[in-house]
Design an enzyme around this catalytic site. Structure first.
Site, mmCIF file in Angstrom:
data_model
loop_
_atom_site.group_PDB
_atom_site.id
_atom_site.type_symbol
_atom_site.label_atom_id
_atom_site.label_comp_id
_atom_site.label_asym_id
_atom_site.label_seq_id
_atom_site.Cartn_x
_atom_site.Cartn_y
_atom_site.Cartn_z
ATOM 1 N N ASP A 282 -19.719 18.141 0.847
ATOM 2 C CA ASP A 282 -20.968 17.554 1.343
ATOM 3 C C ASP A 282 -20.715 16.089 1.687
ATOM 4 O OD1 ASP A 282 -23.843 16.922 1.656
ATOM 5 O OD2 ASP A 282 -24.115 18.886 0.766
ATOM 6 N N HIS B 285 -19.101 15.834 4.857
ATOM 7 C CA HIS B 285 -20.151 15.626 5.857
ATOM 8 C C HIS B 285 -20.323 14.160 6.231
ATOM 9 C CE1 HIS B 285 -22.150 19.720 4.591
ATOM 10 N NE2 HIS B 285 -20.891 19.848 4.986
#
Ligand SMILES: *[C@@H]1O[C@H](CO)[C@@H](O)[C@H](O)[C@H]1NC(C)=O
Ligand SMILES: *[C@@H]1O[C@H](CO)[C@@H](O)[C@H](O)[C@H]1NC(C)=O
Ligand SMILES: *[C@@H]1O[C@H](CO)[C@@H](O)[C@H](O)[C@H]1NC(C)=O
Ligand SMILES: *[C@@H]1O[C@H](CO)[C@@H](O)[C@H](O)[C@H]1NC(C)=O
Length: 410
Positions: free
Chosen positions: A217, A240
């Site tokens: 993430d 991310h």
């Protein structure tokens, strides 16, 4: 007489076996509270009780300067909270040289945190050790559990530790003031969900320095109520990217104000530098945000303001605009390669157009193709200098910006 004898024996021990000498309060003479001296052992058994006993002794020590030590070895420990205040408002130094793991089963990790430090000042958590959340090994963990939570901690630092395979955020600074993460290494599989490297929320004066983060993430996520946050020297990827948000999900969220992200590399991530807010959101603000001196390599959405953030399509009000006002955002000297053709996306809210967005020295390449950019609801002309030279821009500056942003917005 007995006391005299005790003193003599004490001194003999001091000479011959320094490591096992204890002062009257249970610590060795150097103020070191070693968890193994409180019954902890490298095994599959939950060592929580021993850890807490050592903590209580170290935290309560009137001498100050105490150290809580987890020596080398792999220690199993269930969810554990080291809370303050400590004597004299000076938390012990916590040295973790071993590996900490939650039990393979039975430790009952909840959706809270695994290792928590709360209500403390002047805390240093450091060492050569690793906090292994065992998230990857157990498939999709049942709960989203933060590996290390600082809750209401002030003037404190976590330095040098490794974090692997979290079941949620690896590090979370929640309601903290003047806290620093320095020289950490954080790794989890790219496919593990919600495993943000470092999350900041409701905290001020936060520094995240010289840290390598690759997870499933965001490498760093800066949530509501964060002010004066500096992220510098972070090597991010996979994951991310570095994000503000997501914002606007809860009612009454506090603003994000004063974020600087500088001197970072972002490699092989799905996003680079991003601000994300939910559609149909609660009102909020994000302002005074600067991203500068960032190198990108093979990043899918290098520069991205996304006010229609809706992961996994689970949004009730997907057609309503975000009510989060984004203002004063600068992207400066952002270089490298984009994996997608839209290197710059500023997709702001039709209800709260972005103001004061500047793109200055953005130099991204998109392989063989020219890069594109996409602007929606952006007030002013953020990329004017890069798109079309205007008289006040010196020619070399215009040329600098050109390769990343030469296509006008579509
Ligand atoms: C604590 O450490 C400081 C600096 O190392 C030293 O000056 C001080 O004397 C120590 N205090 C105690 C009570 O050991
Ligand atoms: C933290 O340190 C600052 C500056 O050194 C000081 O002004 C402040 O009172 C400290 N805060 C706490 C909660 O210890
Ligand atoms: C940039 O970050 C790297 C670590 O990634 C560090 O070694 C270097 O000193 C930093 N440079 C500046 C100018 O801060
Ligand atoms: C913007 O944020 C930075 C970093 O926190 C801070 O130093 C600066 O004073 C802020 N500027 C304004 C105008 O608030």
């Amino acid at each position: 007489m007995a006391n005299v004898l005790k003193v003599i024996i004490f001194h003999l021990l001091l000479v011959f076996d320094v490591g096992h000498v204890h002062g009257s309060d249970g610590a060795s003479t150097a103020g070191v509270y070693d968890v193994t001296e409180y019954g902890a052992a490298p095994s599959d058994r939950d060592n929580k009780g021993a850890f807490l006993a050592a903590w209580r002794a170290a935290c309560g020590s009137a001498a100050g300067n105490s150290t809580l030590l987890v020596p080398e070895g792999t220690f199993t420990v269930g969810a554990v909270e080291f809370s303050g205040p400590c004597t004299g408002d000076k938390a012990p130094v916590v040295v973790i040289d071993g590996v900490l793991q939650p039990c393979a089963g039975g430790c009952r990790l909840s959706s809270g945190a695994w290792v928590t430090f709360s209500g403390l000042e002047n805390l240093l958590v450091t060492g050569a050790g690793t906090l292994d959340g065992r998230g990857a090994r157990t498939g999709k963990p049942k709960h989203k559990t933060t590996t290390l939570l600082f809750d209401k901690v002030a003037n404190s630092t976590v330095r040098g530790l490794a974090f692997v395979n979290g079941r949620g955020f690896h590090v979370n600074f929640h309601r903290c003031t003047r806290v620093t993460a320095d020289g950490l290494r954080i790794h989890a599989p790219a496919a593990s969900r919600n495993t943000d490297g470092i999350h900041v929320g409701g905290s001020s004066h936060v520094r995240i320095l010289d840290t390598a983060i690759g997870t499933g993430d965001d490498c760093v996520s800066v949530g509501p109520g964060s002010t004066d946050v500096v992220v510098s020297g972070v090597a991010c990827g996979p994951g991310h990217g570095i994000s503000v948000g997501s914002l606007g999900r809860e009612e009454g969220e506090a603003d994000v104000r004063g974020l600087v992200v500088r001197n970072c590399t972002v490699r092989g991530t799905t996003n680079g530098l991003r601000i994300k807010t939910w559609p149909g959101s609660q009102p909020g603000r994000a302002s005074n945000i600067t991203f500068e001196d960032i190198t990108m390599a093979d990043v899918s959405n290098p520069i991205f303001i996304d006010q229609q953030y809706c992961p996994h399509r689970h949004c009730s009000d997907v057609d309503k605009p975000s009510l989060v006002q984004i203002s004063d955002v600068t992207f400066k000297r952002i270089e490298g390669t984009s994996r997608s053709r839209v290197a710059v996306q500023l997709r702001c809210s039709e209800d709260r157009p972005c103001t004061g967005v500047r793109l200055d020295g953005v130099n991204l390449s998109c392989g063989e193709q020219p890069c594109h950019e996409q602007f929606e609801n952006v007030q002013g002309t953020p990329a004017a200098a890069a798109q079309a030279p205007i008289p006040t821009v010196r020619p070399e500056e215009a040329a600098d910006g050109a390769s990343g942003t030469e296509q006008p917005g579509q």
